[in-house]
Write an enzyme that holds these catalytic residues in place. Sequence first.
Site, PDB file in Angstrom:
ATOM      1  N   SER A   1     -53.547  35.053  66.506  1.00  0.00           N
ATOM      2  CA  SER A   1     -52.922  36.413  65.129  1.00  0.00           C
ATOM      3  C   SER A   1     -54.261  36.653  65.149  1.00  0.00           C
ATOM      4  O   SER A   1     -54.785  36.259  64.084  1.00  0.00           O
ATOM      5  CB  SER A   1     -51.530  35.679  64.836  1.00  0.00           C
ATOM      6  OG  SER A   1     -51.566  37.040  63.566  1.00  0.00           O
TER       7      SER A   1
ATOM      8  N   TYR B   1     -47.910  31.238  57.528  1.00  0.00           N
ATOM      9  CA  TYR B   1     -48.388  31.151  58.757  1.00  0.00           C
ATOM     10  C   TYR B   1     -49.730  31.669  59.665  1.00  0.00           C
ATOM     11  O   TYR B   1     -50.352  31.365  60.562  1.00  0.00           O
ATOM     12  CB  TYR B   1     -47.552  33.152  59.241  1.00  0.00           C
ATOM     13  CG  TYR B   1     -47.542  33.402  60.183  1.00  0.00           C
ATOM     14  CD1 TYR B   1     -47.144  33.456  62.000  1.00  0.00           C
ATOM     15  CD2 TYR B   1     -48.270  35.041  61.191  1.00  0.00           C
ATOM     16  CE1 TYR B   1     -47.628  33.332  63.062  1.00  0.00           C
ATOM     17  CE2 TYR B   1     -48.749  35.237  62.833  1.00  0.00           C
ATOM     18  CZ  TYR B   1     -47.812  33.977  63.185  1.00  0.00           C
ATOM     19  OH  TYR B   1     -48.596  35.060  64.900  1.00  0.00           O
TER      20      TYR B   1
END
Length: 226
Positions: free
Chosen positions: A129, A145
């Site tokens: 990401s 995350y």
Amino acid sequence: MKNVVITGTSRGMGFEMVSLFAELGHNVLALSRNEKPVQDLKIENVTAFSFDITSTASMAEVFEHVEKHWERVDILINNAGDLVNKSFETTSTEDFRNIYEVNVFGVAEITRRLLPYMDRDSHVVNISSMGGIQGSMKFPGLAAYSSSKAAVLTLTELLAEEYKQNGPSFNALALGAVQTEMLNEAFPGYQAPVSAVEMAEYIVGFSLKGNRFYNGKIMQVSNSTP
């Protein structure tokens, strides 16, 4: 014809990639806790069974399939991921552990266990990401995350160096926002600029040809800045 293993295939980009690879004539092993969406597609060259990336028993089933039916893995796409959106002060150690079990430890384990079936022409693509990119825009609530996705990026670089003589190649795609079910669950109402199908098409193309040009690279796949 290539043998392709994809994790996280019950929905989103992973689900779309299954059909895209199959349409190109490749064999696909689709791995997700919920195998039904892929099984319902009834595609001849696709195998799907229930898979928990944190489970030793699930790992054993994957390697049994590869050993019995393929004997070789050309592409591994580590797409499975988990996300929790909580303020840091309410994110527990258990929350962090659960996220890292899926996003980091699971990725490392399935890669390690499949290495004997890969060679220098094989390609491992880790889906990360933009939140894991140092200096990129960060969002409150994503401490577990985004830090786990940063770990995946570093792991990718390390493995590329360790296996650069005999392969496989390792690359990571740091994705910006993609309109998936997971994104909608974490950020209800948010509209991403890229659909799951569009990103799946990009990932499929990169996994098939990217290792001819890249190894140990972090590709930022985002149309926004920073």
